[in-house]
Design a protein around this motif. Structure first.
Motif, PDB file in Angstrom:
ATOM      1  N   SER A  82     -33.989   6.477 -66.093  1.00 57.55           N
ATOM      2  CA  SER A  82     -32.671   6.011 -65.547  1.00 57.55           C
ATOM      3  C   SER A  82     -31.631   6.825 -65.452  1.00 57.55           C
ATOM      4  O   SER A  82     -31.403   7.612 -66.497  1.00 57.55           O
TER       5      SER A  82
ATOM      6  N   ARG B 152     -45.468   4.581 -53.264  1.00 54.29           N
ATOM      7  CA  ARG B 152     -45.928   3.142 -53.445  1.00 54.29           C
ATOM      8  C   ARG B 152     -46.045   2.576 -52.139  1.00 54.29           C
ATOM      9  O   ARG B 152     -45.232   2.400 -51.154  1.00 54.29           O
TER      10      ARG B 152
ATOM     11  N   GLN C 196     -43.078   9.260 -55.881  1.00 51.19           N
ATOM     12  CA  GLN C 196     -43.958   8.428 -55.941  1.00 51.19           C
ATOM     13  C   GLN C 196     -44.172   7.791 -54.546  1.00 51.19           C
ATOM     14  O   GLN C 196     -43.255   7.394 -54.093  1.00 51.19           O
TER      15      GLN C 196
ATOM     16  N   TYR D 142     -42.640   4.752 -64.615  1.00 54.46           N
ATOM     17  CA  TYR D 142     -41.258   4.340 -63.880  1.00 54.46           C
ATOM     18  C   TYR D 142     -40.354   5.752 -64.316  1.00 54.46           C
ATOM     19  O   TYR D 142     -40.451   6.245 -65.484  1.00 54.46           O
ATOM     20  N   ASN D 143     -39.593   6.075 -63.409  1.00 56.74           N
ATOM     21  CA  ASN D 143     -38.633   7.332 -63.542  1.00 56.74           C
ATOM     22  C   ASN D 143     -37.685   6.841 -64.471  1.00 56.74           C
ATOM     23  O   ASN D 143     -37.284   5.793 -64.508  1.00 56.74           O
TER      24      ASN D 143
ATOM     25  N   TYR E 194     -47.863   3.814 -59.710  1.00 59.43           N
ATOM     26  CA  TYR E 194     -47.501   2.526 -59.811  1.00 59.43           C
ATOM     27  C   TYR E 194     -47.347   1.959 -61.239  1.00 59.43           C
ATOM     28  O   TYR E 194     -46.436   1.101 -61.409  1.00 59.43           O
TER      29      TYR E 194
ATOM     30  N   THR F 166     -36.914  13.775 -61.783  1.00 61.16           N
ATOM     31  CA  THR F 166     -37.788  12.545 -61.566  1.00 61.16           C
ATOM     32  C   THR F 166     -38.910  12.831 -60.857  1.00 61.16           C
ATOM     33  O   THR F 166     -39.221  14.170 -60.583  1.00 61.16           O
TER      34      THR F 166
ATOM     35  N   LYS G  88     -36.429  -0.712 -71.551  1.00 55.21           N
ATOM     36  CA  LYS G  88     -35.762  -0.631 -70.236  1.00 55.21           C
ATOM     37  C   LYS G  88     -34.348  -0.831 -70.265  1.00 55.21           C
ATOM     38  O   LYS G  88     -33.682  -0.247 -69.539  1.00 55.21           O
TER      39      LYS G  88
END
Length: 334
Positions: free
Chosen positions: A126, A88, A86, A123-124, A120, A83, A198
């Motif tokens: 799953s 945020r 980040q 997304y990393n 932002y 990953t 997702k």
């Protein structure tokens, strides 16, 4: 000389050799039988093991509670994805900040843009269990198998799929993730398709955005047609349109600090040439590129080939799937 209390005679000698020969022959036959039995048991054990592995990988589970239309295909993940870190800030309106940069038509490598995308928009991967509709090896129209062969069945590579749809249907990257332990980036502009993507819990970075055909970020119209959705430079009447954020692909590469990409798949509904023209192809280390040419005119196809040939690529193949109405050009770096 006596043997067993008797004299050695020719008849005794023949009897002794006959007895010894029979004993050796029986021993060889017994050994052969044991060996055959061992190999048979070994093969049976291997077959049982293979069946058990297939059973683990392809065991059907109950319906996905998050999406009742999908049967969940259980499959253990082959590796733990990496990953990115980040930063945020809670409550920060990153969409408004992005819109402000859109208006300024800033350069692709602007630090503010790169930071926004990294912290932002992306997304990393799953870590949850996969949830697929179907179970195949190659979900694409043949691109994945061909690229896999071109790259010598390489393991632990990196892919980027532009136009990932729901992360499964016609996916050109899923083969590499499931069977070659690759990580990658899935780019999908349609919010509805992205939400379904997702749910699949792919071990890939994801971003709900489109690839800009310009060398700066911009809002564009998405003509929503499911698997055949496409970006429009100008809207047309009578179609289902959605405003979506678009970033230059080079900006996304910088945000992820990607130095090399093994396989890039571009399917952006007719703007493939424009997207390629925004990329610094000579300084970007991309091995194989698959370009969707579903909406290509003859001139457009010729221009794509010329652009990539001028940047050190060779045309490997042109794949056409008449059932799926798809056409893909495959290029590899010399």
């Amino acid at each position: 000389m006596q043997i067993y209390g008797g004299k050695m005679t020719p008849r005794n000698i023949i009897s002794i050799f006959t007895l010894l020969g029979g004993t050796i022959l029986i021993s060889l036959l017994f050994g052969l039988r044991v060996s055959v039995s061992y190999e048979k048991n070994k093969r049976q054990s291997q077959n049982t093991e293979m069946e058990s592995v297939q059973g683990v990988f392809y065991k059907p589970m109950e319906l996905n509670e998050e999406d009742l239309r999908a049967n969940s295909c259980y499959e253990p993940k082959m590796f733990k994805p990496i990953t990115i870190k980040q930063n945020r800030t809670s409550g920060f309106n990153f969409r408004a900040a992005t819109m402000e940069l859109n208006g300024g038509k800033i350069t692709m490598d602007d630090d503010r843009l790169v930071s926004l995308i990294r912290n932002y928009w992306i997304y990393n991967p799953s870590h949850l269990q996969y949830k697929f509709y179907d179970n195949k090896v190659d979900y694409s129209s043949g691109q994945s198998a061909l690229v896999d062969s071109l790259l010598g069945n390489k393991e632990k590579g990196f892919y980027i799929e532009c136009g990932a749809f729901d992360g499964e249907s016609q996916s050109s990257s899923l083969l590499f993730e499931r069977f070659r332990k690759w990580q990658g980036l899935l780019i999908e502009p349609d919010p509805l398709s992205y939400s379904r993507l997702k749910l699949k819990h792919r071990m890939a970075f994801t971003i709900n955005a489109c690839i800009s055909p310009y060398p700066y970020p911009v809002m564009m119209k998405l003509e929503r047609r499911g698997l055949y959705s496409r970006m429009l430079k100008s809207s047309s009447d009578g179609s289902d349109h959605k405003d979506v954020q678009c970033f230059p692909l080079h900006s996304i590469l910088l945000a992820m600090n990607l130095k090399a990409v093994d396989f890039l798949s571009i399917d952006v509904g007719g703007l493939e040439l424009n997207v390629l023209q925004t990329m610094p192809l000579k300084s970007t280390n991309i091995n194989v590129i698959s370009v969707s040419c579903d909406y290509c005119s003859e001139k457009n196809e010729t221009d794509i080939k010329k652009l990539l040939l001028d940047h050190g690529y060779s045309v490997v193949s042109k794949l056409e799937n008449f059932k799926m109405l798809s056409k893909d050009l495959i290029f590899q770096r010399n």
